[in-house]
Design an enzyme around this catalytic site. Structure first.
Site: not given
Length: 598
Positions: A438-440
């Site tokens: 998630y999120e990078g």
């Protein structure tokens, strides 16, 4: 399924004794938020998370979400939990009171996140994405958009989503193809396909406010050509009334390893009506307002699911009877001893405890810096900005890696019973796995830490944190009860500094060196930070014990866990150091074709 119980004793110890939130709030413009307000908020948050939210966790995994006639159908328990969230005004806990929020400090909201993520992480993304969208709109949108959308988002009547990723682009957002064409009325028509979009459709609220990255016709190539647009799922007139559905549709709901109840969709925008947020071609900077907060949210997801796993493991280890302790029967009145007496089980439980509780302190410290970053002034705000920039990739990467480790240990404590669905431990392992993506991905977090935060600042951000660590260690080097623990924290901080110098210097000769060491460096940074956190907790606990304050058994557990961390967990840094110093040639010696040769 573990029955979540909010760790209020530990949270209060951190908030009042170790980190002194009331003093922090007094210094950062929230003097009204003292212990008399903090404690009732914590207690009410615990009640909501334990009694309303936690019961829906297993339910959500078994029922899941489904696409019915083009719309996402969610479990009924999720709707009830959302009603509880809005009725308790948790949706706007840290939002602007002028827009209907409670205006409490962001760090207090993060403690609520901590509890809520343990209670039901898949559901929580609906809440955290909305808060992130609120922050981005607050920071970058014009007043008309703020007034039209924020009050109902803050109230929890509408939710938010973040639409970044496209199939061909992945993490390289400069390659995105979604287009935004200007219309005569000042709005835009947005067309494209987005993938991996979380909670972009649901039957819980009447509207969803999407934040979409797209390119204008005159956009320059690459990341500098990206703009951000607000795209409501249902159009809203000037009086705030809902109109017709916008041209945003769900093409597919992904079938995933975990998060069965958190819909992840392929979303089509077919000339959808949207409005520019911020300046043209400045969308990536605006979106990072949402993403940076989301990265800390995801860090807490990893930590909080680890908390749920360790609670399940401890409860099981206290009850499961198997054989006798190595030194003889500890519970002779029982047919066998509970497995918690066995050294290997204690190793697993202590590892869980040391990692979860150490991460919690570092997470709360980082959230305090975010308070000052958002609302402080002058030099204090600047330093807090820099600390948040440094600590965000460390927390996101390290907490989520440890979340998977702790969840795996939880299964191992249960043995074969952990591998079957009945006890719920395998669900935690499935759900926590996404947090490392998630999120990078955590590899991207490591590159961000190394390239931008350490090398990019010529280690200035790191020195700001090391200044705090070294100051604490110098002041407590001769502490009667905890001095040895403080010395170990000081030693790893000094080695962290030395390693950083070696990697920066080596990178000037070979840029591949620091990049080849980036992931191990992120991991090393996390362990070094936790050494400081455990030393600090040990000093406070020892001082309280000496003064006859607090619960002696609880405080003693702080000291014992700190000793375990320094003796059995912190030595991991030595292998990480050796790996970092091995050099990039250990990764580059093989040709691409040689990785698999059938």
């Amino acid at each position: 399924m573990p029955q979540y119980k909010a760790p209020l004793r530990e949270i209060r110890f951190l908030v009042h004794n170790v980190l002194d939130f009331p003093a922090h709030y007094a210094a950062s413009g929230h003097a009204e938020v003292g212990a008399d307000l903090i404690d009732p908020v914590l207690e009410e948050a615990a009640r909501f998370c334990e009694n309303v939210l936690a019961p829906s966790y297993r339910d959500g995994d078994e029922i899941g979400t489904h696409l019915v006639d083009g719309r996402v159908k969610t479990p009924d328990s999720y709707k009830a939990a959302w009603r509880g969230l809005t009725e308790g005004q948790w949706a706007g806990i840290s939002s602007d009171p002028e827009l209907g929020g409670q205006g409490l400090p962001h760090s207090l909201g993060m403690i609520f996140h901590d509890m809520a993520e343990s209670a039901n992480q898949p559901w929580c993304a609906l809440f955290t994405l909305t808060q992130g969208a609120v922050r981005a709109i607050e920071a970058h949108a014009d007043d008309s958009l703020k007034q039209k959308y924020l009050p109902r988002m803050i109230a929890g009547e509408w939710t938010g989503s973040m639409m970044l990723t496209e199939a061909h682009a992945g993490s390289d957002l400069g390659l995105l193809r979604t287009r935004a064409e200007p219309a005569d009325d000042g709005s835009y028509r947005i067309t494209g396909e987005k993938i991996f979009i979380t909670w972009a459709d649901q039957d819980i609220t009447d509207n969803i406010i999407h934040l979409v990255l797209a390119k204008l016709p005159d956009a320059p190539a690459g990341p500098k050509g990206i703009s951000l647009f607000l795209v409501p799922q249902v159009l809203v007139d000037e009086q705030g009334n809902l109109g017709k559905r916008n041209s945003v549709s769900v093409a597919k709901i992904e079938e995933k390893m975990g998060l069965k109840s958190s819909p992840t969709g392929v979303i089509n925008l077919d000339g959808a009506v949207g409005w520019l947020v911020g300046k043209p071609h400045n969308g990536l900077a605006a979106m990072f307002t949402m993403m940076n907060c989301a990265r800390l949210d995801v860090a807490f997801e990893g930590m909080s699911l680890a908390e749920l796993s360790r609670q399940g493991a401890v409860e099981y280890a206290r009850e499961r009877l198997q054989m006798r302790a190595p030194s003889g029967a500890v519970y002779p009145d029982k047919p066998a001893d509970p497995i918690i007496v066995h050294p290997d089980v204690r190793r697993m439980l202590l590892t869980q405890k040391a990692l979860v509780e150490g991460c919690r302190m570092l997470g709360y410290f980082t959230a305090m810096q975010l308070d000052t970053s958002l609302h402080g002034e002058g030099e204090a705000q600047q330093k807090a900005d820099q600390l948040v920039a440094l600590l965000t990739p460390i927390c996101k990467g390290f907490f989520t890696e440890r979340g998977s480790e702790v969840a795996d240990l939880g299964i191992q404590c249960f043995g074969g019973h952990g591998y079957i669905r009945e006890h719920g431990m395998e669900q935690i392992a499935r759900d926590v796995r996404i947090t490392r993506i998630y999120e990078g991905t955590n590899g991207i977090q490591a590159i961000d830490l190394m390239r931008r935060k350490v090398i990019g600042s010529d280690r200035r951000l790191l020195d700001l944190l090391l200044e705090q660590i070294n100051s604490f260690c110098a002041a407590n080097a001769n502490h009667q009860q905890a001095g040895e623990l403080v010395g170990k924290a000081a030693a790893v901080a000094a080695q962290w500094s030395e390693l950083t110098d070696q990697l920066i210097a080596g990178g000037r000769l070979d840029p591949a060196l620091p990049m080849s060491a980036a992931f191990e460096y992120m991991e090393y940074s996390g362990y070094a930070c936790l050494a400081w956190c455990w030393a600090k907790m040990a000093v406070v606990a020892a001082d309280m014990l000496a003064a006859g304050q607090g619960d002696a058994a609880f405080l003693q557990s702080r000291l014992e866990t700190a000793k375990f961390y320094m003796a059995r967990v912190l030595p991991r840094t030595e292998s990480l150091r050796a790996s970092m110093m091995a050099g990039p040639e250990t990764l580059s010696g093989m040709e691409d074709e040689q990785f698999f040769m059938p």
